[in-house]
Design a protein around this motif. Structure first.
Motif, PDB file in Angstrom:
ATOM      1  N   GLN A 124       0.752  -0.894   0.038  1.00  0.00           N
ATOM      2  CA  GLN A 124      -0.095  -0.071   0.332  1.00  0.00           C
ATOM      3  C   GLN A 124       0.624   1.201  -0.013  1.00  0.00           C
ATOM      4  N   ASN A 128       1.256   4.220  -3.179  1.00  0.00           N
ATOM      5  CA  ASN A 128       1.037   5.701  -2.862  1.00  0.00           C
ATOM      6  C   ASN A 128       2.371   6.698  -2.629  1.00  0.00           C
ATOM      7  N   GLY A 163      -5.420   7.523   9.547  1.00  0.00           N
ATOM      8  CA  GLY A 163      -5.207   6.352   8.873  1.00  0.00           C
ATOM      9  C   GLY A 163      -4.120   6.533   7.927  1.00  0.00           C
ATOM     10  N   GLY A 165      -1.273   5.113   7.736  1.00  0.00           N
ATOM     11  CA  GLY A 165      -0.594   3.701   7.366  1.00  0.00           C
ATOM     12  C   GLY A 165       1.230   4.166   7.603  1.00  0.00           C
ATOM     13  N   ASP A 186      -2.978   6.103  13.367  1.00  0.00           N
ATOM     14  CA  ASP A 186      -3.173   4.684  12.673  1.00  0.00           C
ATOM     15  C   ASP A 186      -3.666   3.670  13.899  1.00  0.00           C
ATOM     16  N   PHE A 187      -4.488   2.935  13.558  1.00  0.00           N
ATOM     17  CA  PHE A 187      -4.860   1.967  14.657  1.00  0.00           C
ATOM     18  C   PHE A 187      -3.770   0.752  14.796  1.00  0.00           C
ATOM     19  N   ASP A 214      -7.068   4.600  17.313  1.00  0.00           N
ATOM     20  CA  ASP A 214      -8.275   4.412  16.400  1.00  0.00           C
ATOM     21  C   ASP A 214      -8.864   5.792  16.012  1.00  0.00           C
ATOM     22  N   ALA A 215      -8.914   6.142  14.912  1.00  0.00           N
ATOM     23  CA  ALA A 215      -9.687   7.178  14.289  1.00  0.00           C
ATOM     24  C   ALA A 215     -10.930   7.514  14.790  1.00  0.00           C
ATOM     25  N   PHE A 230      -6.575   9.873   3.875  1.00  0.00           N
ATOM     26  CA  PHE A 230      -6.373   9.493   2.559  1.00  0.00           C
ATOM     27  C   PHE A 230      -6.692   7.899   2.470  1.00  0.00           C
ATOM     28  N   GLU A 231      -7.351   7.567   1.614  1.00  0.00           N
ATOM     29  CA  GLU A 231      -7.888   6.117   1.226  1.00  0.00           C
ATOM     30  C   GLU A 231      -8.037   5.162   2.404  1.00  0.00           C
ATOM     31  N   ASP A 235     -12.315   1.689   4.808  1.00  0.00           N
ATOM     32  CA  ASP A 235     -11.690   0.795   5.446  1.00  0.00           C
ATOM     33  C   ASP A 235     -12.268   0.704   6.909  1.00  0.00           C
TER      34      ASP A 235
END
Ligand SMILES: C[S@@+](CC[C@H](N)C(=O)[O-])C[C@H]1O[C@@H](n2cnc3c(N)ncnc32)[C@H](O)[C@@H]1O
Length: 337
Positions: A124, A128, A163, A165, A186-187, A214-215, A230-231, A235
């Motif tokens: 991933q 990007n 998030g 990543g 990010d979690f 966690d968001a 982003f992206e 999810d």
């Protein structure tokens, strides 16, 4: 794809990109691999059209191969917008829990993101990375005038990246706006570990900090000038909770930006490459990941604009603006509080 996986993972393409032609013994020596396997892979890649052969009639161990320049760019050059060397990694990651995934279709349970492993995160990130580093500061953010100006001003702006990543969006923002400080959330712990390493390597770890959170955690606190995702909203099991948290992080003055897949406005079987690709990710990865925590909105990769509008309304935003930023894969939404 999986022959490309071997080429990327074993460093075959990289070794071949270092110039000239190579035979199986030389490539095996250079990559510390077995000659017989390497010879078979070279022949397969030549027959599949990835590699060129100098003399087809030469004996199999004497035959010399080259990686043509267009293939080198796509398979080795991580800074190119055409780089796809990460695609076989993310694909291998997406299929890693195939048994659990098949069972999930029967049971209705989800599959935790951690089951997909490091290659999913790495893949991933690699897909990007160049896009974020090249487009973030040259076209995307400069086209949002008020946000761009604030990111350039004193005192330095604060940005929250939900998030994140492996962190490339946060790193790209920091590299393009030297006064800005970024918090990436990010979690997933392994993602945050990778993000910290990437920020250190990029030399921005003094201004970019990553946090395992966690968001949708209502305890996320702070006051940010820009909050981005982003992206990742598609999810999340609780996208409304994440959007609520983004709204509170942005307060009255901050801007909220969601960047997600440029899928069609409605379901259609007429040719649409983006929906075709995104349904592929959805059935193997994004939908099962989003269903791992309960309750779940059960969104999937194909999050249409009307779905995001409904989530945003529920999270208390007044409206959602689609920004006129051109990108093949992404649609840019600005959420208005
Ligand atoms: C498809 S990846 C996108 C990563 C990165 N933003 C990018 O564009 O490359 C989705 C990310 O969302 C994260 N994520 C999913 N649900 C989350 C949640 N509830 N809280 C925080 N992060 C979450 C995952 O761990 C993953 O890193």
């Amino acid at each position: 794809m999986f022959s490309m996986y071997l080429g990327v993972r074993l460093g075959y393409y990289k070794a071949m990109s270092e110039g000239g032609s190579i035979n199986s013994t030389e490539l095996a020596t250079r990559t510390k691999t077995n000659e017989r396997y390497t010879r078979e892979w070279l022949e397969q890649q030549a027959v599949a059209g990835f590699l060129q052969v100098n003399d087809e009639t030469a004996g199999s161990k004497d035959r010399r191969y080259t990686l043509p320049d267009p293939c080198r760019e796509v398979l080795v050059d991580q800074d190119s917008l055409n780089y796809l060397g990460a695609l076989p990694l993310i694909l291998a990651g997406a299929l890693r829990p195939l048994q659990a995934l098949t069972e999930a279709y029967r049971s209705g349970q989800g599959v935790a993101y951690s089951e997909y492993g490091a290659e999913c995160i790495e893949g991933q990130a690699g897909m990007n990375r160049a896009l974020f580093l090249k487009e973030m500061g040259s076209t995307w953010l400069p086209s949002i005038a008020d946000v761009h100006e604030r990111l350039l001003e004193e005192p330095g702006a604060k940005v929250a990246d939900i998030g994140t990543g492996a962190g490339w969006s946060s790193i790209a923002i920091a590299k393009n706006y030297p006064k800005v400080r970024v918090d990436g959330f990010d979690f997933d712990e392994p993602s945050i570990a990778m993000a910290n390493e990437n920020a250190r390597d990029a030399g921005v770890d003094n201004r970019v900090k990553f946090h395992v959170r966690d968001a949708a955690d209502p305890g996320l606190a702070g006051q940010y000038d820009l909050v981005v995702a982003f992206e990742c909203i598609h999810d999340m099991s609780n996208p409304v909770g994440a959007l609520k948290a983004m709204r509170s992080l942005a307060g009255a003055k901050g801007a909220v930006l969601v960047v997600d897949e440029r899928v069609g406005e409605a379901f259609s079987t007429s040719k649409n490459d983006i929906d075709w690709m995104m349904y592929g990710w959805s059935i193997f990865c994004c939908l099962p990941v989003g269903m791992a925590d309960r309750p779940s909105a059960e969104t999937g990769t194909v999050m249409r604009p009307d779905t995001l509008r409904a989530y945003a309304r529920e999270a208390g935003f007044k409206s959602v603006e689609i920004l006129p930023i051109e990108n093949y894969f992404f649609r840019f939404y600005r959420l208005i509080p």
